[in-house]
Design an enzyme around this catalytic site. Structure first.
Site, PDB file in Angstrom:
ATOM      1  N   ASP A 293     -24.310  -4.268   9.416  1.00  0.00           N
ATOM      2  CA  ASP A 293     -23.647  -4.131   8.117  1.00  0.00           C
ATOM      3  C   ASP A 293     -24.242  -5.114   7.100  1.00  0.00           C
ATOM      4  O   ASP A 293     -24.058  -4.956   5.896  1.00  0.00           O
ATOM      5  CB  ASP A 293     -22.141  -4.421   8.258  1.00  0.00           C
ATOM      6  CG  ASP A 293     -21.301  -3.146   8.265  1.00  0.00           C
ATOM      7  OD1 ASP A 293     -21.791  -2.096   7.801  1.00  0.00           O
ATOM      8  OD2 ASP A 293     -20.150  -3.215   8.745  1.00  0.00           O
TER       9      ASP A 293
ATOM     10  N   LYS B 274     -19.558   7.793  11.674  1.00  0.00           N
ATOM     11  CA  LYS B 274     -20.686   6.922  12.027  1.00  0.00           C
ATOM     12  C   LYS B 274     -21.143   7.196  13.460  1.00  0.00           C
ATOM     13  O   LYS B 274     -22.336   7.325  13.732  1.00  0.00           O
ATOM     14  CB  LYS B 274     -20.271   5.443  11.874  1.00  0.00           C
ATOM     15  CG  LYS B 274     -20.152   5.019  10.417  1.00  0.00           C
ATOM     16  CD  LYS B 274     -19.478   3.655  10.240  1.00  0.00           C
ATOM     17  CE  LYS B 274     -19.304   3.350   8.752  1.00  0.00           C
ATOM     18  NZ  LYS B 274     -18.534   2.108   8.498  1.00  0.00           N
TER      19      LYS B 274
ATOM     20  N   GLN C 268     -15.256  -2.475  11.873  1.00  0.00           N
ATOM     21  CA  GLN C 268     -14.786  -1.746  10.692  1.00  0.00           C
ATOM     22  C   GLN C 268     -13.728  -2.573   9.945  1.00  0.00           C
ATOM     23  O   GLN C 268     -12.756  -3.032  10.540  1.00  0.00           O
ATOM     24  CB  GLN C 268     -14.203  -0.389  11.122  1.00  0.00           C
ATOM     25  CG  GLN C 268     -13.808   0.503   9.971  1.00  0.00           C
ATOM     26  CD  GLN C 268     -14.984   0.997   9.131  1.00  0.00           C
ATOM     27  OE1 GLN C 268     -16.023   1.367   9.650  1.00  0.00           O
ATOM     28  NE2 GLN C 268     -14.814   0.999   7.823  1.00  0.00           N
TER      29      GLN C 268
END
Ligand code: NAD
Length: 287
Positions: free
Chosen positions: A120, A53, A97
């Site tokens: 997200d 990412k 994460q």
């Protein structure tokens, strides 16, 4: 019939090129899009995802910050980092994460992220906005799947879509996006009776269970479009999806491979969400 392969590598590269252009335009106007990624612990898969990412951000000209902490970090310490990033004007997107170490409550941590930086799309207010048809951020994996279906000109209005897997990060938002596009959607889970009955009636099958190769060609309607979200590692250390690719591709009309399908799209859509967040910041500044 041998299915057309839906190439997530090629499509994600095109999307990342568009992202780079939008990032350059924003930077020229004084807003360099910035993403912060927090990783707690040493989960090897998470480390790979986070590295990919951050690398994708840098390649597209975004500012990126990677914060890595030991699994012994307390939840309070993590919340303090999230609050600091919420207040940082150079950061437009924050991603923590998952999974987090067991002593942390992922819900509390996600709720601490400012909703307008929740790239997200997991914050409850973003889940609610998606549910009510006014999404601010679409969760990256289902958003990437929608882009693939769009790029392949798969008809969605009136289509029968079956999603296997009902998680908050993939299955449920996937169902909402497909439903908004006019599909008739069934969400199956581990308790579903006669899964194959459902899948054999579907024009579109999206599989996100984490069960290697659980859907095979015998479970599909001829001509179905098959999207495999699963990422699993075989005993030999190879990656495989939740779909038995070899048998499914003989029945489906189009199918995503693993690797090279949904995975790269998830990263591309994270960049898109970060750009969208930065564009909203600029728009707010101009008003
Ligand atoms: P999860 O474990 O949170 O949810 C799994 C879902 O599958 C649950 O709803 C469960 O009820 C259902 N399920 C499990 N076994 C089943 C069965 N036999 N029949 C029907 N339903 C069953 O998983 P998740 O976070 O949604 O991830 C699913 C898979 O997708 C994993 O392999 C994960 O690694 C992968 N994933 C990939 C990406 C990507 O970018 N490609 C992103 C997120 C997740």
């Amino acid at each position: 019939m041998t299915a057309r392969v839906i190439d997530g590598v090629a499509l994600s590269a095109r999307i990342r090129e568009e992202v780079a252009l939008r990032a350059a335009a924003l930077t020229a106007q004084g807003v360099r899009p910035g993403l912060a990624v927090i990783l707690v612990g040493i989960d090897p898969a998470s480390q790979v995802y986070v590295r990919n990412k951050v690398a994708a951000c840098e390649k597209a000209g975004l500012h990126s910050v990677m914060e890595q902490y030991p699994a012994t970090m307390t939840q309070q310490e993590l919340l303090e980092r999230v609050h600091a990033l919420n207040a940082d004007p150079a950061i437009h997107g924050i991603l923590v994460q998952l999974p987090l170490p067991k002593h942390m409550d992922p819900h509390q941590v996600i709720e601490a992220i400012a909703a307008q930086k929740d790239v997200d799309g997991f914050h409850v207010s973003n889940a609610g906005l998606l549910m009510t048809g006014k999404p601010l951020f679409r969760p990256c994996t289902p958003y990437g799947v929608m882009k693939m279906l769009e790029a392949e000109n798969v008809p969605l209005r009136g289509a029968v879509a079956v999603i296997i897997g009902a998680s908050n990060i993939v299955g449920k938002p996937m169902a909402l996006l497909l439903q908004s596009a006019g599909a008739t959607v069934t969400i199956c889970n581990s308790k579903t009776r006669d899964l194959a009955w459902h899948t054999r009636h579907a024009d579109i099958v999206v599989v996100a269970t984490g069960r290697p190769r659980m859907v095979d060609g015998s479970m599909l309607k001829p001509g179905a479009v098959v999207i495999d979200v699963g990422i699993n590692r075989t005993a030999e250390g190879k990656l495989c999806g939740d779909v038995d690719y070899e048998s499914a591709r003989e029945v489906a009309s189009a199918i995503t491979p693993v690797p090279g399908g949904v995975g790269p799209m998830t990263i591309a859509m994270l960049l898109v969400n970060t750009i969208e967040a930065a564009e909203r910041t600029l728009a707010a500044r101009q008003h």
